[in-house]
Scaffold this motif. Structure first.
Motif, PDB file in Angstrom:
ATOM      1  N   LEU A   1       7.440 -60.552  -3.314  1.00 44.17           N
ATOM      2  CA  LEU A   1       6.568 -59.479  -2.825  1.00 44.17           C
ATOM      3  C   LEU A   1       7.336 -58.505  -1.932  1.00 44.17           C
ATOM      4  CD1 LEU A   1       3.263 -61.413  -2.132  1.00 44.17           C
ATOM      5  CD2 LEU A   1       3.802 -59.893  -4.040  1.00 44.17           C
ATOM      6  N   GLN A   2       8.342 -58.999  -1.217  1.00 41.24           N
ATOM      7  CA  GLN A   2       9.180 -58.108  -0.416  1.00 41.24           C
ATOM      8  C   GLN A   2       9.989 -57.180  -1.319  1.00 41.24           C
ATOM      9  OE1 GLN A   2      11.516 -60.744   1.980  1.00 41.24           O
ATOM     10  NE2 GLN A   2      10.030 -60.749   3.657  1.00 41.24           N
ATOM     11  N   ILE A   3      10.498 -57.729  -2.408  1.00 45.18           N
ATOM     12  CA  ILE A   3      11.251 -56.908  -3.364  1.00 45.18           C
ATOM     13  C   ILE A   3      10.333 -55.879  -4.006  1.00 45.18           C
ATOM     14  CG2 ILE A   3      12.511 -56.974  -5.552  1.00 45.18           C
ATOM     15  CD1 ILE A   3      13.573 -59.738  -4.670  1.00 45.18           C
ATOM     16  N   ASP A   4       9.125 -56.288  -4.334  1.00 44.11           N
ATOM     17  CA  ASP A   4       8.150 -55.373  -4.916  1.00 44.11           C
ATOM     18  C   ASP A   4       7.834 -54.221  -3.955  1.00 44.11           C
ATOM     19  OD1 ASP A   4       6.391 -54.499  -6.891  1.00 44.11           O
ATOM     20  OD2 ASP A   4       4.704 -55.547  -5.940  1.00 44.11           O
ATOM     21  N   ALA A   5       7.665 -54.545  -2.686  1.00 46.72           N
ATOM     22  CA  ALA A   5       7.402 -53.510  -1.684  1.00 46.72           C
ATOM     23  C   ALA A   5       8.611 -52.592  -1.520  1.00 46.72           C
ATOM     24  CB  ALA A   5       7.033 -54.150  -0.359  1.00 46.72           C
ATOM     25  N   ALA A   6       9.808 -53.139  -1.604  1.00 54.79           N
ATOM     26  CA  ALA A   6      11.018 -52.318  -1.484  1.00 54.79           C
ATOM     27  C   ALA A   6      11.118 -51.326  -2.643  1.00 54.79           C
ATOM     28  CB  ALA A   6      12.249 -53.198  -1.432  1.00 54.79           C
ATOM     29  N   LEU A   7      10.673 -51.748  -3.825  1.00 54.96           N
ATOM     30  CA  LEU A   7      10.683 -50.835  -4.974  1.00 54.96           C
ATOM     31  C   LEU A   7       9.683 -49.695  -4.798  1.00 54.96           C
ATOM     32  CD1 LEU A   7      11.003 -53.362  -7.909  1.00 54.96           C
ATOM     33  CD2 LEU A   7      12.740 -51.781  -7.074  1.00 54.96           C
ATOM     34  N   VAL A   8       8.636 -49.925  -4.040  1.00 56.26           N
ATOM     35  CA  VAL A   8       7.667 -48.867  -3.757  1.00 56.26           C
ATOM     36  C   VAL A   8       8.181 -47.951  -2.651  1.00 56.26           C
ATOM     37  CG1 VAL A   8       5.325 -48.438  -2.906  1.00 56.26           C
ATOM     38  CG2 VAL A   8       5.735 -50.263  -4.553  1.00 56.26           C
ATOM     39  N   VAL A   9       8.946 -48.517  -1.724  1.00 57.46           N
ATOM     40  CA  VAL A   9       9.449 -47.746  -0.583  1.00 57.46           C
ATOM     41  C   VAL A   9      10.453 -46.683  -1.023  1.00 57.46           C
ATOM     42  CG1 VAL A   9      10.922 -47.954   1.469  1.00 57.46           C
ATOM     43  CG2 VAL A   9       8.970 -49.474   1.171  1.00 57.46           C
ATOM     44  N   VAL A  10      11.289 -47.008  -1.987  1.00 56.79           N
ATOM     45  CA  VAL A  10      12.362 -46.086  -2.392  1.00 56.79           C
ATOM     46  C   VAL A  10      11.813 -44.724  -2.836  1.00 56.79           C
ATOM     47  CG1 VAL A  10      14.212 -45.726  -4.063  1.00 56.79           C
ATOM     48  CG2 VAL A  10      13.996 -47.920  -2.919  1.00 56.79           C
ATOM     49  N   PRO A  11      10.851 -44.646  -3.760  1.00 60.15           N
ATOM     50  CA  PRO A  11      10.341 -43.318  -4.126  1.00 60.15           C
ATOM     51  C   PRO A  11       9.628 -42.608  -2.979  1.00 60.15           C
ATOM     52  CG  PRO A  11       9.598 -44.963  -5.709  1.00 60.15           C
ATOM     53  CD  PRO A  11      10.280 -45.686  -4.606  1.00 60.15           C
ATOM     54  N   LEU A  12       8.978 -43.376  -2.093  1.00 57.78           N
ATOM     55  CA  LEU A  12       8.304 -42.734  -0.964  1.00 57.78           C
ATOM     56  C   LEU A  12       9.305 -42.107   0.003  1.00 57.78           C
ATOM     57  CD1 LEU A  12       5.412 -45.239  -0.189  1.00 57.78           C
ATOM     58  CD2 LEU A  12       5.248 -42.991  -1.234  1.00 57.78           C
ATOM     59  N   VAL A  13      10.424 -42.784   0.226  1.00 60.71           N
ATOM     60  CA  VAL A  13      11.458 -42.208   1.102  1.00 60.71           C
ATOM     61  C   VAL A  13      12.028 -40.948   0.454  1.00 60.71           C
ATOM     62  CG1 VAL A  13      13.759 -42.600   2.052  1.00 60.71           C
ATOM     63  CG2 VAL A  13      12.020 -44.375   2.230  1.00 60.71           C
ATOM     64  N   LEU A  14      12.244 -40.991  -0.835  1.00 60.93           N
ATOM     65  CA  LEU A  14      12.756 -39.800  -1.519  1.00 60.93           C
ATOM     66  C   LEU A  14      11.765 -38.652  -1.447  1.00 60.93           C
ATOM     67  CD1 LEU A  14      14.399 -41.413  -4.680  1.00 60.93           C
ATOM     68  CD2 LEU A  14      15.541 -40.476  -2.664  1.00 60.93           C
ATOM     69  N   ARG A  15      10.484 -38.942  -1.572  1.00 56.79           N
ATOM     70  CA  ARG A  15       9.454 -37.904  -1.440  1.00 56.79           C
ATOM     71  C   ARG A  15       9.422 -37.357  -0.031  1.00 56.79           C
ATOM     72  NH1 ARG A  15       7.256 -35.330  -5.772  1.00 56.79           N
ATOM     73  NH2 ARG A  15       7.248 -36.810  -7.470  1.00 56.79           N
ATOM     74  N   LEU A  16       9.584 -38.240   0.957  1.00 58.37           N
ATOM     75  CA  LEU A  16       9.574 -37.802   2.347  1.00 58.37           C
ATOM     76  C   LEU A  16      10.748 -36.871   2.645  1.00 58.37           C
ATOM     77  CD1 LEU A  16       7.890 -38.239   4.901  1.00 58.37           C
ATOM     78  CD2 LEU A  16       9.473 -40.060   5.510  1.00 58.37           C
ATOM     79  N   LEU A  17      11.875 -37.120   1.999  1.00 55.95           N
ATOM     80  CA  LEU A  17      13.049 -36.265   2.175  1.00 55.95           C
ATOM     81  C   LEU A  17      13.043 -35.058   1.242  1.00 55.95           C
ATOM     82  CD1 LEU A  17      15.744 -39.064   2.502  1.00 55.95           C
ATOM     83  CD2 LEU A  17      14.689 -37.730   4.333  1.00 55.95           C
ATOM     84  N   LEU A  18      11.938 -34.898   0.499  1.00 61.45           N
ATOM     85  CA  LEU A  18      11.745 -33.793  -0.446  1.00 61.45           C
ATOM     86  C   LEU A  18      12.778 -33.792  -1.563  1.00 61.45           C
ATOM     87  CD1 LEU A  18      10.749 -30.939   2.009  1.00 61.45           C
ATOM     88  CD2 LEU A  18       9.240 -32.369   0.624  1.00 61.45           C
TER      89      LEU A  18
END
Length: 47
Positions: A28-45
């Motif tokens: 579940l931690q790995i699954d959450a990390a896979l969700v975090v990556v696109p969100l960080v990229l979106r946050l950095l535009l």
């Protein structure tokens, strides 16, 4: 409108990272990390 979008992304990112830290199951931690990556990229535009 952009700042509202970025605030929503940041809000989601904080809660997902918080959940990832508290989770005991490694899969579940790995699954959450896979969700975090696109969100960080979106946050950095970066699309």
């Amino acid at each position: 409108m952009l700042y509202i979008y970025l605030a929503i992304v940041l809000f989601l990112l904080v809660f997902i990272v918080w959940n990832m830290i508290q989770e005991k199951n490694v899969l579940l931690q790995i699954d959450a990390a896979l969700v975090v990556v696109p969100l960080v990229l979106r946050l950095l535009l970066i699309k």
